[in-house]
Design an enzyme around this catalytic site. Structure first.
Site, short mmCIF file in Angstrom:
data_model
loop_
_atom_site.label_atom_id
_atom_site.label_comp_id
_atom_site.label_asym_id
_atom_site.label_seq_id
_atom_site.Cartn_x
_atom_site.Cartn_y
_atom_site.Cartn_z
N GLU A 196 0.85 -1.15 0.37
CA GLU A 196 -0.01 0.18 0.02
C GLU A 196 0.65 1.50 0.35
O GLU A 196 0.69 2.22 0.99
CB GLU A 196 -0.67 -0.07 1.03
CG GLU A 196 -2.40 -1.62 1.09
CD GLU A 196 -3.23 -1.47 2.00
OE1 GLU A 196 -3.12 -0.40 3.58
OE2 GLU A 196 -4.10 -2.28 1.46
N GLU A 383 -5.46 -8.93 -1.25
CA GLU A 383 -5.79 -8.65 0.06
C GLU A 383 -7.31 -7.99 -0.28
O GLU A 383 -7.92 -7.27 -1.56
CB GLU A 383 -5.02 -7.54 1.03
CG GLU A 383 -4.47 -7.45 0.88
CD GLU A 383 -3.90 -6.45 2.68
OE1 GLU A 383 -4.30 -5.34 2.79
OE2 GLU A 383 -2.41 -6.08 2.66
P1 P53 Z 1 -7.23 -3.44 8.28
C1 P53 Z 1 -6.99 0.79 5.83
C2 P53 Z 1 -7.83 0.57 4.86
C3 P53 Z 1 -7.69 -0.03 3.39
C4 P53 Z 1 -6.54 -0.86 3.82
O1 P53 Z 1 -6.91 -3.33 7.59
C5 P53 Z 1 -5.83 -0.99 4.73
C6 P53 Z 1 -5.97 0.05 5.86
C7 P53 Z 1 -5.32 -0.42 7.25
O2 P53 Z 1 -5.81 0.68 8.43
O3 P53 Z 1 -4.90 -1.83 5.06
C8 P53 Z 1 -4.67 -3.03 5.02
O4 P53 Z 1 -6.98 -4.62 9.93
C9 P53 Z 1 -2.83 -3.12 4.42
C10 P53 Z 1 -3.18 -5.10 6.43
C11 P53 Z 1 -4.16 -4.21 7.01
C12 P53 Z 1 -5.85 -4.55 6.26
O5 P53 Z 1 -6.08 -3.74 4.69
O6 P53 Z 1 -7.14 -2.12 9.65
O7 P53 Z 1 -2.68 -3.94 3.93
O8 P53 Z 1 -1.98 -4.39 6.67
O9 P53 Z 1 -4.30 -4.77 8.17
C13 P53 Z 1 -6.60 -4.53 7.31
O10 P53 Z 1 -8.43 -3.57 9.66
#
Ligand code: P53
Length: 487
Positions: A196, A383
């Protein structure tokens, strides 16, 4: 015809959220080792020590005073220290992934585990750990997919070099890349450089103390040069390497058909596409150059940087997709809702997760189509997932039908993008295929896994692994190559 026969089904994790063992086996400290847990209401806090020796805290969005260094407070709980302990459970976890039929597994390498200070000193025990992990994956016919750097930087580089604002960090990073490329060249084929890259979160992620626009974009330039160098170096070491970039893709819709709203959405989307433009097309887009001129941002480049960026373009686009968002030219007139990266305008047509993320499977088809139409390179969804509170029933089972529902709709949207739009999609790794720490909030209770891990927000738990209902569902999806989605 649906998904390719060699489609990479699997799951995704990141070292700082999953691995734990934060001081085991000679690992150095990472910036994320000094960030506390949080919740939807209260932000995670960076703990640091000032030049004068005072212990203070700021959020990730705030700047740290000059000369401040990361600090670990004995009485505070830091979720990365144990996380869900992949470090000691990798064999058990990989066996469970294999049982689900994973074709690939996305993980990141902790830079501070290989180079404890981020400098050119190697920790052999760290290299050995990942050797054992890759061997275990390969023994189960699971292809490792490696994020070289996921959201952190060795603390020493952040404190002593101001992270990516220092040009020398490129050389330190390339040393790290060379070390892992050479060591794992026959074990790992799929790599991506920075997770990201469009979320440049100050000290924790890129090690900078002062997070003004000038410093951030200068750091971004160094990331671009580093990524290009890594691609060129990787291809020299093994021409079969597939090296991608990684972006958080959150497509934005105009709130109305007012042209000003449409322009606002275009500008929102362009801000994330800027990072893809540089790494896939190999040059800074015109709108960004104009923005820099307008805002007085001056990017210091060295001779040859532009050529490097032009040559070191990536093989594929890896992206995360969780939600879409809405843009308007009149932000004061609308209600803002959750999303922990940015305030977002509520979309009345979508349901939201408990954390305010708008669930939008059609948005995934839109994302896939716009990215493929615009860049024409293979896409990899690295993801996607649904963060939710899971409940353990009296019989010990976890009935996560809400998660199955989310995935059903998103896999169906992917299927449409492939079969109806002709998108070249190479794989799909669901986020947090086993429960791990949330990046945004630092919580455990925001769970994504097919596998439950007994661990709570304060660090209490046995770390025992339990299959959720979605475990067997995903197994069926993989076995049918994405054709059988029924619950
Ligand atoms: P968490 C925010 C919005 C979109 C993707 O997020 C994001 C985030 C993170 O703040 O990050 C990705 O754990 C990232 C991961 C993360 C996952 O999304 O906040 O690549 O490390 O854990 C989910 O729910």
């Amino acid at each position: 015809m649906g998904f390719k026969t060699d489609f990479l089904w699997g799951g995704a994790t990141a070292a700082n959220q999953y691995e734990g063992g934060y001081l085991s086996g000679g690992k150095g400290l990472s910036t994320l080792d000094a960030i506390t847990g949080g919740s939807h209401e209260s932000p995670r806090m960076i703990t640091y020590k000032t030049k004068e020796g005072k212990i203070e805290r700021v959020t990730r969005e705030q700047a740290l005073p000059e000369g401040a260094v990361g600090y670990i407070d004995e009485d505070t709980y830091y979720p990365s220290h144990v996380a869900t302990d992949f470090y000691h459970h990798y064999k058990e976890d990989i066996a469970l992934f294999a049982e689900m039929g994973f074709k690939c597994f996305r993980m990141s390498i902790s830079w501070a585990r290989i180079c404890p200070k981020g400098t050119m000193e190697i920790n052999e025990e760290g290299l050995d750990f990942y050797d054992r992990v890759f061997d275990e994956l390969i023994a189960h016919n699971i292809e490792p997919v490696v994020t070289i750097n996921h959201f952190d930087i060795p603390m020493y580089l952040a404190d002593e070099h101001d992270g990516w604002s220092d040009r020398q960090t490129i050389d330190n990073f390339i040393f790290f890349c060379e070390t892992i490329f050479k060591r794992y060249k026959d074990k790992v084929k799929y790599w991506m450089t920075f997770n990201e890259i469009n979320f440049l979160r100050s000290w924790t992620q890129i090690g900078i103390h002062n997070n003004d626009t000038q410093t951030k974009y200068q750091a971004a330039h160094h990331l671009f040069v580093a990524s290009a160098k890594a691609v060129l170096l990787g291809k020299k070491i093994n021409p079969d390497f597939q090296i991608g970039m990684m972006v958080a893709y959150i497509p934005s819709y105009p709130l109305s058909c007012r042209p000003e709203d449409v322009l606002a959405a275009l500008q929102f989307n362009r801000e994330q596409e800027f990072y893809i433009d540089v790494q896939v097309k190999g040059y800074y887009p015109a709108h960004k150059v104009k923005q820099f001129e307008r805002e007085g941002v001056v990017i210091k480049k060295e001779a040859g940087d532009d050529e490097l960026i032009a040559k070191g373009t990536v093989d594929y686009i890896g992206f995360s997709y969780y939600m879409s968002t809405v843009s308007t030219a009149n932000p004061d007139k609308v209600k803002y809702v959750g999303g922990n990266q940015m305030p977002a305008v509520k979309n009345p047509y979508l349901e939201e997760s408990e954390w305010g993320w708008g669930v939008d499977p059609t948005g995934l088809r839109i994302a896939l189509s716009s990215l493929y139409d615009r860049y024409n390179v293979p896409l990899f969804i690295v993801e996607n997932g649904f963060g939710a509170v899971d409940t353990i029933e009296a019989d010990g089972s976890i009935q996560d039908d809400y998660r199955i529902d989310y995935f059903q709709k998103h896999v169906a949207a992917m299927h449409d993008a492939v079969t109806l739009d002709g998108v070249d999609l190479i794989g799909y790794t669901t986020w947090g295929c086993i429960d791990l720490v949330s990046a945004g909030t630092g919580e455990m209770k925001k769970r994504y896994g097919f596998i439950y891990v007994d661990m709570d927000d304060k660090g209490n738990g046995t770390l025992k692994r339990t299959k959720k209902k979605s475990f067997d569902w995903y197994k069926q999806v993989i076995a049918s190559n994405g054709e059988e989605l029924a619950n």
